[in-house]
Motif scaffolding. Sequence first.
Motif, mmCIF file in Angstrom:
data_model
loop_
_atom_site.group_PDB
_atom_site.id
_atom_site.type_symbol
_atom_site.label_atom_id
_atom_site.label_comp_id
_atom_site.label_asym_id
_atom_site.label_seq_id
_atom_site.Cartn_x
_atom_site.Cartn_y
_atom_site.Cartn_z
ATOM 1 N N ALA A 80 -10.973 -12.640 5.203
ATOM 2 C CA ALA A 80 -10.292 -12.731 3.913
ATOM 3 C C ALA A 80 -9.188 -13.768 3.985
ATOM 4 C CB ALA A 80 -9.706 -11.368 3.530
ATOM 5 N N GLU A 81 -8.994 -14.482 2.891
ATOM 6 C CA GLU A 81 -7.964 -15.510 2.836
ATOM 7 C C GLU A 81 -6.567 -14.911 2.854
ATOM 8 O OE1 GLU A 81 -8.707 -17.768 -0.623
ATOM 9 O OE2 GLU A 81 -10.591 -18.628 0.087
ATOM 10 N N ASN A 82 -6.454 -13.636 2.495
ATOM 11 C CA ASN A 82 -5.134 -13.042 2.398
ATOM 12 C C ASN A 82 -4.706 -12.314 3.665
ATOM 13 O OD1 ASN A 82 -6.802 -10.870 2.381
ATOM 14 N ND2 ASN A 82 -6.244 -10.112 0.352
ATOM 15 N N GLU A 83 -5.349 -12.591 4.795
ATOM 16 C CA GLU A 83 -5.023 -11.875 6.011
ATOM 17 C C GLU A 83 -3.840 -12.468 6.767
ATOM 18 O OE1 GLU A 83 -8.263 -11.111 8.572
ATOM 19 O OE2 GLU A 83 -9.352 -9.895 7.125
ATOM 20 N N VAL A 84 -3.105 -13.393 6.157
ATOM 21 C CA VAL A 84 -1.871 -13.903 6.743
ATOM 22 C C VAL A 84 -0.758 -12.961 6.316
ATOM 23 C CG1 VAL A 84 -0.293 -15.839 6.896
ATOM 24 C CG2 VAL A 84 -2.740 -16.253 6.630
ATOM 25 N N VAL A 85 -0.359 -12.071 7.222
ATOM 26 C CA VAL A 85 0.624 -11.036 6.906
ATOM 27 C C VAL A 85 2.030 -11.603 7.101
ATOM 28 C CG1 VAL A 85 1.418 -8.705 7.420
ATOM 29 C CG2 VAL A 85 -1.005 -9.286 7.677
ATOM 30 N N LEU A 86 2.874 -11.390 6.084
ATOM 31 C CA LEU A 86 4.259 -11.845 6.167
ATOM 32 C C LEU A 86 5.220 -10.703 6.457
ATOM 33 C CD1 LEU A 86 4.452 -14.363 3.174
ATOM 34 C CD2 LEU A 86 3.960 -14.828 5.581
ATOM 35 N N ARG A 87 5.044 -9.567 5.773
ATOM 36 C CA ARG A 87 5.998 -8.469 5.911
ATOM 37 C C ARG A 87 5.240 -7.146 5.888
ATOM 38 N NH1 ARG A 87 10.918 -10.637 5.421
ATOM 39 N NH2 ARG A 87 11.902 -8.596 5.421
ATOM 40 N N ILE A 88 5.894 -6.099 6.401
ATOM 41 C CA ILE A 88 5.329 -4.751 6.394
ATOM 42 C C ILE A 88 6.367 -3.776 5.852
ATOM 43 C CG2 ILE A 88 3.746 -5.144 8.310
ATOM 44 C CD1 ILE A 88 5.726 -3.746 10.134
ATOM 45 N N MET A 89 5.860 -2.652 5.336
ATOM 46 C CA MET A 89 6.725 -1.618 4.769
ATOM 47 C C MET A 89 6.136 -0.257 5.108
ATOM 48 S SD MET A 89 7.622 -0.941 0.747
ATOM 49 C CE MET A 89 8.102 -2.658 0.517
ATOM 50 N N ASN A 90 6.967 0.699 5.422
ATOM 51 C CA ASN A 90 6.519 2.053 5.714
ATOM 52 C C ASN A 90 6.342 2.831 4.414
ATOM 53 O OD1 ASN A 90 6.659 1.549 8.463
ATOM 54 N ND2 ASN A 90 8.714 2.394 8.677
ATOM 55 N N ILE A 91 5.250 3.608 4.335
ATOM 56 C CA ILE A 91 4.970 4.421 3.161
ATOM 57 C C ILE A 91 4.546 5.815 3.596
ATOM 58 C CG2 ILE A 91 4.333 2.493 1.665
ATOM 59 C CD1 ILE A 91 1.390 3.123 2.259
ATOM 60 N N ASN A 92 4.462 6.706 2.618
ATOM 61 C CA ASN A 92 3.979 8.065 2.831
ATOM 62 C C ASN A 92 2.809 8.319 1.891
ATOM 63 O OD1 ASN A 92 6.139 8.765 4.664
ATOM 64 N ND2 ASN A 92 7.464 8.864 2.860
ATOM 65 N N SER A 93 1.930 9.219 2.292
ATOM 66 C CA SER A 93 0.826 9.598 1.424
ATOM 67 C C SER A 93 1.233 10.815 0.608
ATOM 68 C CB SER A 93 -0.425 9.913 2.252
ATOM 69 O OG SER A 93 -0.266 11.154 2.917
ATOM 70 N N SER A 94 0.339 11.253 -0.272
ATOM 71 C CA SER A 94 0.651 12.410 -1.116
ATOM 72 C C SER A 94 0.528 13.720 -0.359
ATOM 73 C CB SER A 94 -0.288 12.427 -2.324
ATOM 74 O OG SER A 94 -1.637 12.485 -1.893
ATOM 75 N N TYR A 95 0.077 13.682 0.889
ATOM 76 C CA TYR A 95 -0.089 14.913 1.658
ATOM 77 C C TYR A 95 1.219 15.679 1.784
ATOM 78 C CZ TYR A 95 -4.880 14.058 3.251
ATOM 79 O OH TYR A 95 -6.223 13.886 3.294
ATOM 80 N N ASP A 96 2.319 14.952 2.067
ATOM 81 C CA ASP A 96 3.576 15.637 2.313
ATOM 82 C C ASP A 96 4.207 16.160 1.028
ATOM 83 O OD1 ASP A 96 4.038 13.153 1.331
ATOM 84 O OD2 ASP A 96 5.818 12.748 2.540
ATOM 85 N N LEU A 97 3.602 15.862 -0.123
ATOM 86 C CA LEU A 97 4.109 16.412 -1.372
ATOM 87 C C LEU A 97 3.519 17.785 -1.663
ATOM 88 C CD1 LEU A 97 3.974 13.257 -3.681
ATOM 89 C CD2 LEU A 97 5.924 14.174 -2.427
ATOM 90 N N VAL A 98 2.443 18.134 -0.983
ATOM 91 C CA VAL A 98 1.803 19.429 -1.220
ATOM 92 C C VAL A 98 1.900 20.348 -0.012
ATOM 93 C CG1 VAL A 98 0.180 18.478 -2.883
ATOM 94 C CG2 VAL A 98 -0.435 18.504 -0.480
#
Length: 507
Positions: A428-446
């Motif tokens: 993929a042309e967009n595989e040049v990664v510049l930055r990353i961010m931590n996220i959570n899934s909806s699992y911890d909401l239930v």
Amino acid sequence: MTSPPPLHPKSSSPSSLNLQPTRNATAKMANSVLLQDPIANPYNFTFSDFPEDVQLCVLSFLTPSEITSFSCTSKRYASLCRDDAKLWFSMCHRRWGSKTQITRWGKGEIQFKFLYKTLNRWESLIGFWRRSGNAHTIAAASSPPPPPLVFFEWGSSFVTGSKVSPSKMGTCEVIKKPFIWMSVSSKGELVSFIDPECQFGLIRDFVEVAELGVGVRDSDLIPVSVSFMGKNHFVVEESKSFLSSSSPEEKFYRKSSNFGNGEDDLGGEEGIGIEGTSPGSLSGSLRSEIYQYFANRRSPGGDRASRRQRRRERERLGRQKWEPEHFVKIVNCAPTASRPLQGLWKGICEDMSLDFYLVVYDGIGGIACRRVGDSSEPFSGYSPVFWTSNTTSSEFPSSCEEEDIYESRIHLRPPAIEENMEGYPIHAENEVVLRIMNINSSYDLVILDFKDSAVNPRLVEGRIWQYADGTFGFGFLRNNYIIDLKHMARDGCLLDAVEYCCDGGPH
């Protein structure tokens, strides 16, 4: 011989006696010339010194209320501001000339001041809207509900809204089916038709029938009125009022009384409230509720009156082809420099089907991503795909572990483009990664008491990888894949859109 007395030092010669007054007179004359000649002194230009075409260009940047104020400054400017073919055409052309063909609206027979008011209101339609509620065509009440998204765009002399849904062909293409057509007749009447079953498939076929007005009943097009409730909410209702005329066009075109062809006041164009194509009218359900309320409270035979009204309501619904539908605008449907993740996106999800995602920034610095599902389904769109309360990102790779997390996962792509002709994976042309961010899934909401439980954090923790081309992908540590998201639209145009003919084939 007596010599003449010497002259005064300041009057050493006869010519010097008038030198200073001559210089003053010359200076005054020069100043007078400069003030009267704008070419000699360009800094003393007034607005009236500009050519008329320049004046019109400047005035076209003003709002209608500012034009009204400016017209009070002189009789000449009042005449200029009333010139529909000059000023109001310039205003329409400057704002919408690059998006639509101004002179084709109303077959060129309507006033541009009226057209300005109409387009100024309809401009807020452009973009994505989400259907609210589960009402749809009465004849097709048992059929599956229509797609929740409607995309509005400019046409040559009309505005069209198309139902938008993900392709089922294993690609990133978006199916686009024309749903509503809105324009102005040659008599300055707002006209709107919907194609509830999307029978035409192609926009040009829909436009041809709607513009000519011939065969409207045969094609099952429904004349409707579009009522605005502010800028981000409108209602589509079936219209029962038509002009009685032998002309096919006038026979089906609805008469509108709040948008005339006369000198309407545009000062309140930004007013908030219910403004629609059928002013003063109430929806059928609201009218019925009001009638029943007063019938029960005021009439001695309130019960009998209520029963009669309900019977009339059932008869009316039997003849009605379209139930009122509400639409709410997706206001932040595109990313910005400060919010690069917000907007509508599309991506191949874990079951290898295309899906739509909406990423929203909240007011406290967090973001949430939800699938754009049908709002008629219970709890649709409530559970987020991912969320985070901290949008701080870091450069990639921040560590060898983070690099390994990214490199060990596969990118979900449409099967049709997964491999090239030799069978090798396409990068993929967009595989040049510049930055990353931590996220959570909806699992911890239930999961109750997540902090005190023994649940593995890898079940809910994930990452966002921001690419160099402005797109991003996301994934969770519990999975071995990354869902890459692409833009839905750019510069007002739907990307990867495919129109389908009546036989279901692409066009």
